[in-house]
Scaffold this motif. Structure first.
Motif: not given
Length: 229
Positions: A183-185
C-alpha cells in the motif's frame, strides 16, 4: 415545543431506524457503511432536536459528532479501498475473512474504526453518541427522552453488523489464498491521520468540546426557548 422540533424528532427516529435496518441486511461492507451513514445522520439529528428544544449542548454534541464521524468513517473506507486494489476483489464480507492473518495492520485499524462507529468507549464515536443523547435527556421533555431511548436501541442494533465484520476478520478462514498487496504512502498517511484523530478525540474529548462549545455559542440558542440548566 415548536412544531419544527417535533418534525426533527420524527425524522431522527425514522432515519436512525431505517438506516440501521437496511444496513443490517447487507453482506457488502461498503454498502453497509453507506446505509449506516444514514443512521449516523439520525444520531446527529438527535442533537439538533435537543438544540431546537433550547438545549445548547445539543448543538455542541452535533458538531462534535460530525467531526468524530468524519475521521472514523473515512478510516473505514480507506481500509476498504486498500483491500480493493487487487483486480476482482469486492468489499463483500468474504474479503475480510481471515484478514488478521493476511494483513494484521489493516485488520486492527478496521477494528478500531468499527468499534468507534459502534460507540464503544473510549473511542471518538462513543463520545459523539454520548453528547447528543445526553443533550436530549437534559431537556427533560418526553418526546426527546423517548428519542434518546430510540437512539440507544439503534446503537445496540448497529453493534451487530459492525461487530460481524470484526468476527470475519479474526475468526473466519479466508475463502482463498490471496497475496498481500503493498500500500502506498498516501494510504498509510490517511489511515494514520484517521487513527490518531479517532483515538485522540476519544481519550481527550474536552479539547474538541471546548472548540465546538465556542462555535455553538456563536450560533446561539433558538429564539423563544428556555435553556435547561
Amino acid at each position: 415545543m415548536h412544531w419544527l422540533t417535533i418534525v426533527i424528532i420524527v425524522l431522527a427516529a425514522l432515519t436512525m431506524t431505517l438506516g440501521n435496518l437496511v444496513a443490517l441486511t447487507q453482506d457488502n461492507v461498503k454498502r453497509m457503511l453507506g446505509y449506516s451513514s444514514i443512521a449516523h445522520t439520525g444520531y446527529m439529528l438527535v442533537g439538533f432536536a435537543a438544540y431546537g428544544a433550547g438545549q445548547i449542548q445539543g448543538m455542541e454534541g452535533l458538531l462534535y459528532y460530525g467531526a468524530a464521524y468524519a475521521f472514523m468513517n473515512l478510516g473505514a473506507f480507506a481500509v476498504i479501498a486498500a483491500l480493493q486494489k487487487r483486480l476482482g476483489v469486492t468489499s463483500n464480507l468474504s474479503t475480510f475473512a481471515g484478514l488478521i492473518r493476511r494483513e494484521p495492520a489493516l485488520a486492527w485499524l478496521m477494528t478500531l474504526f468499527l468499534l468507534s462507529l459502534t460507540g464503544i468507549p473510549p473511542t471518538a464515536g462513543f463520545f459523539g453518541k454520548f453528547y447528543v443523547i445526553l443533550a436530549a435527556v437534559q431537556t427533560n421533555q418526553t418526546p426527546l427522552l423517548v428519542l434518546a431511548v430510540i437512539a440507544m436501541l439503534n446503537a445496540a442494533m448497529a453493534a451487530f453488523y459492525y461487530l460481524r465484520v470484526v468476527v470475519y476478520m479474526f475468526m473466519r478462514d479466508p475463502a482463498e489464498d490471496v497475496g498481500v498487496q503493498p500500500h502506498g504512502r498516501l494510504v498509510w498517511t490517511g489511515l494514520a491521520v484517521a487513527t490518531v484523530m479517532t483515538i485522540a478525540l476519544g481519550l481527550f474529548p474536552n479539547t474538541l468540546l471546548s472548540i465546538v462549545s465556542t462555535a455553538a455559542a456563536v450560533v446561539g440558542v433558538p429564539a423563544g426557548t428556555a435553556i435547561t440548566p
